[in-house]
Design an enzyme around this catalytic site. Structure first.
Site, PDB file in Angstrom:
ATOM      1  N   ASP A  38       0.851  -1.191   0.000  1.00 38.62           N
ATOM      2  CA  ASP A  38       0.000   0.000   0.000  1.00 38.62           C
ATOM      3  C   ASP A  38       0.889   1.244   0.000  1.00 38.62           C
ATOM      4  OD1 ASP A  38      -3.221   0.531   0.985  1.00 38.62           O
ATOM      5  OD2 ASP A  38      -1.800   2.204   1.111  1.00 38.62           O
ATOM      6  N   ILE A  39       0.517   2.216  -0.812  1.00 41.45           N
ATOM      7  CA  ILE A  39       1.333   3.415  -0.966  1.00 41.45           C
ATOM      8  C   ILE A  39       1.285   4.293   0.293  1.00 41.45           C
ATOM      9  CG2 ILE A  39      -0.395   5.023  -1.940  1.00 41.45           C
ATOM     10  CD1 ILE A  39       1.689   5.584  -4.188  1.00 41.45           C
ATOM     11  N   ASN A  67     -12.876  -3.186   2.451  1.00 47.65           N
ATOM     12  CA  ASN A  67     -13.888  -2.136   2.543  1.00 47.65           C
ATOM     13  C   ASN A  67     -14.836  -2.257   1.358  1.00 47.65           C
ATOM     14  OD1 ASN A  67     -12.524  -1.086   4.802  1.00 47.65           O
ATOM     15  ND2 ASN A  67     -11.137   0.067   3.485  1.00 47.65           N
ATOM     16  N   GLU A 102     -12.274   3.279  -1.277  1.00 45.70           N
ATOM     17  CA  GLU A 102     -11.797   4.390  -2.110  1.00 45.70           C
ATOM     18  C   GLU A 102     -11.513   3.946  -3.537  1.00 45.70           C
ATOM     19  OE1 GLU A 102      -8.346   5.877  -0.124  1.00 45.70           O
ATOM     20  OE2 GLU A 102      -9.486   6.501   1.646  1.00 45.70           O
ATOM     21  N   VAL A 103     -11.027   2.716  -3.682  1.00 47.66           N
ATOM     22  CA  VAL A 103     -10.682   2.202  -5.011  1.00 47.66           C
ATOM     23  C   VAL A 103     -11.652   1.068  -5.329  1.00 47.66           C
ATOM     24  CG1 VAL A 103      -8.893   1.169  -6.435  1.00 47.66           C
ATOM     25  CG2 VAL A 103      -8.254   2.811  -4.653  1.00 47.66           C
ATOM     26  N   HIS A 160     -10.190  -5.495  -3.472  1.00 49.29           N
ATOM     27  CA  HIS A 160      -8.879  -5.751  -2.871  1.00 49.29           C
ATOM     28  C   HIS A 160      -9.057  -6.093  -1.406  1.00 49.29           C
ATOM     29  CE1 HIS A 160      -9.863  -1.470  -2.519  1.00 49.29           C
ATOM     30  NE2 HIS A 160      -9.213  -1.468  -1.355  1.00 49.29           N
ATOM     31  N   HIS A 181      -6.850  -5.861   2.278  1.00 45.46           N
ATOM     32  CA  HIS A 181      -5.701  -5.300   2.965  1.00 45.46           C
ATOM     33  C   HIS A 181      -5.161  -6.382   3.902  1.00 45.46           C
ATOM     34  CE1 HIS A 181      -6.885  -0.951   2.198  1.00 45.46           C
ATOM     35  NE2 HIS A 181      -8.031  -1.562   1.986  1.00 45.46           N
TER      36      HIS A 181
HETATM   37  P1  AMP Z   1      -9.809   1.211   0.182  1.00 44.82           P
HETATM   38  O1  AMP Z   1     -10.198   2.339   1.063  1.00 44.82           O
HETATM   39  O2  AMP Z   1     -10.081  -0.131   0.816  1.00 44.82           O
HETATM   40  O3  AMP Z   1     -10.415   1.349  -1.202  1.00 44.82           O
HETATM   41  O4  AMP Z   1      -8.239   1.277   0.068  1.00 44.82           O
HETATM   42  C1  AMP Z   1      -7.541   1.739  -1.036  1.00 44.82           C
HETATM   43  C2  AMP Z   1      -6.090   1.687  -0.673  1.00 44.82           C
HETATM   44  O5  AMP Z   1      -5.320   1.842  -1.836  1.00 44.82           O
HETATM   45  C3  AMP Z   1      -5.641   2.761   0.323  1.00 44.82           C
HETATM   46  O6  AMP Z   1      -5.106   2.135   1.489  1.00 44.82           O
HETATM   47  C4  AMP Z   1      -4.567   3.544  -0.454  1.00 44.82           C
HETATM   48  O7  AMP Z   1      -3.487   3.950   0.351  1.00 44.82           O
HETATM   49  C5  AMP Z   1      -4.135   2.513  -1.491  1.00 44.82           C
HETATM   50  N1  AMP Z   1      -3.573   3.055  -2.725  1.00 44.82           N
HETATM   51  C6  AMP Z   1      -4.062   4.067  -3.479  1.00 44.82           C
HETATM   52  N2  AMP Z   1      -3.290   4.268  -4.556  1.00 44.82           N
HETATM   53  C7  AMP Z   1      -2.294   3.343  -4.503  1.00 44.82           C
HETATM   54  C8  AMP Z   1      -1.180   3.032  -5.321  1.00 44.82           C
HETATM   55  N3  AMP Z   1      -0.912   3.701  -6.464  1.00 44.82           N
HETATM   56  N4  AMP Z   1      -0.360   2.023  -4.954  1.00 44.82           N
HETATM   57  C9  AMP Z   1      -0.589   1.349  -3.813  1.00 44.82           C
HETATM   58  N5  AMP Z   1      -1.635   1.583  -2.993  1.00 44.82           N
HETATM   59  C10 AMP Z   1      -2.476   2.574  -3.324  1.00 44.82           C
END
Ligand code: AMP
Length: 112
Positions: free
Chosen positions: A33-34, A91, A99-100, A104, A106
């Protein structure tokens, strides 16, 4: 809601943007995770286009599902998390803080 290819993990899968890879299998990719929320914070994503864990459980085929969870265990073994302990979180939707919108999990551990 339909899967939208305009998301960062789709771009990572297509190598349009880089990631810090942990491992890759036929059906899954794991990378750091970034913005880590624990000492170790790895994301595991399927290569197929699924919005969230509900969509994945409902629509992925059994090989995709099996190999996805096997990849999660491979990450745990590779990073030595089994004996230390770890969390797996996913999530779902706005209400779940997602957010994405590419499914996925974690994998988090504060000991390794
Ligand atoms: P979520 O809230 O479960 O959708 O988590 C999305 C996660 O993606 C967050 O923890 C971000 O820090 C992570 N994230 C966003 N962009 C990147 C990226 N380019 N590379 C790695 N992790 C990312």
């Amino acid at each position: 809601m339909k899967y939208n290819q305009n998301n960062i993990f789709f771009k990572i899968l297509n190598k349009e943007i880089p990631c810090n890879k942990v491992l890759e299998t036929k059906h899954a990719l794991a990378f750091y995770d970034i913005s880590p929320k624990a000492k170790t914070h790895v994301l595991v994503i399927p290569k197929g286009s699924y919005i969230d864990i509900y969509d994945f459980n409902k629509n992925a085929n059994s090989e995709e599902i099996l190999l996805f969870w096997q990849a999660a265990n491979l990450v745990v073994e590779k990073l030595g998390l089994k004996s230390l302990g770890y969390q797996i979180k996913s999530n779902i939707g706005d209400g779940g803080g997602q957010e994405v919108f590419h499914f996925h999990i974690h994998i988090l551990s504060d000991l390794a």
